[in-house]
Design a protein around this motif. Structure first.
Motif, PDB file in Angstrom:
ATOM      1  N   SER A  85       0.853  -1.191   0.000  1.00  0.00           N
ATOM      2  CA  SER A  85       0.000   0.000   0.000  1.00  0.00           C
ATOM      3  C   SER A  85       0.885   1.237   0.000  1.00  0.00           C
ATOM      4  O   SER A  85       2.065   1.180   0.365  1.00  0.00           O
TER       5      SER A  85
ATOM      6  N   MET B  39      -2.708  -1.107  -2.638  1.00  0.00           N
ATOM      7  CA  MET B  39      -3.833  -0.520  -1.917  1.00  0.00           C
ATOM      8  C   MET B  39      -3.444   0.888  -1.488  1.00  0.00           C
ATOM      9  O   MET B  39      -2.261   1.201  -1.360  1.00  0.00           O
TER      10      MET B  39
ATOM     11  N   THR C 115      -3.108   3.679   1.279  1.00  0.00           N
ATOM     12  CA  THR C 115      -3.021   3.874   2.723  1.00  0.00           C
ATOM     13  C   THR C 115      -3.774   5.151   3.071  1.00  0.00           C
ATOM     14  O   THR C 115      -3.507   6.207   2.504  1.00  0.00           O
TER      15      THR C 115
ATOM     16  N   LYS D 146      -3.635  -1.084   7.341  1.00  0.00           N
ATOM     17  CA  LYS D 146      -3.780  -1.037   5.884  1.00  0.00           C
ATOM     18  C   LYS D 146      -4.498  -2.271   5.337  1.00  0.00           C
ATOM     19  O   LYS D 146      -4.936  -2.280   4.205  1.00  0.00           O
TER      20      LYS D 146
END
Length: 109
Positions: A40, A68, A70, A76
């Motif tokens: 992330s 992904m 954050t 996360k």
């Protein structure tokens, strides 16, 4: 060189397999079915940072990079996404025989 990592893993697994007394020549060769990376980053992360360039290099080497976003300072959930993917592929017939997890995350130690 991100292309070298799968070859290194295969060669080490082959060495371990050959060292076993139960090894038979009829076993199929070890091959990498997929390489998945879970991470992330914050939205404002510089796309030219060393870290982001590393993930681009991995994607260019055919790694399946799951990035992904954050948000804030909280969890996360990257480890949860990774575990879900591993369990999913464990239920898919012929997806893989062995899964190897390489992690720098203390949650998996």
């Amino acid at each position: 060189d991100w292309l070298a990592l799968p070859k290194l893993i295969c060669s080490q697994m082959e060495k371990q397999r050959y060292s076993k007394t139960s090894f038979t020549k009829s076993e199929r060769p070890i091959e990498i079915a997929r390489i998945m990376v879970f991470t992330s980053a914050k939205r404002e992360t510089d796309p030219n940072s060393i870290r982001m360039r590393m993930f681009r290099d991995m994607a260019n080497a055919n790694y399946d990079v799951h990035m992904m976003e954050t948000v804030g300072q909280g969890e996360k959930c990257v480890d949860i996404q990774l575990a879900v993917e591993m369990l999913h592929y464990a239920t898919v017939p012929n997806a893989y025989d062995v899964a190897i997890l390489l992690s720098g995350d203390k949650d998996f130690v």
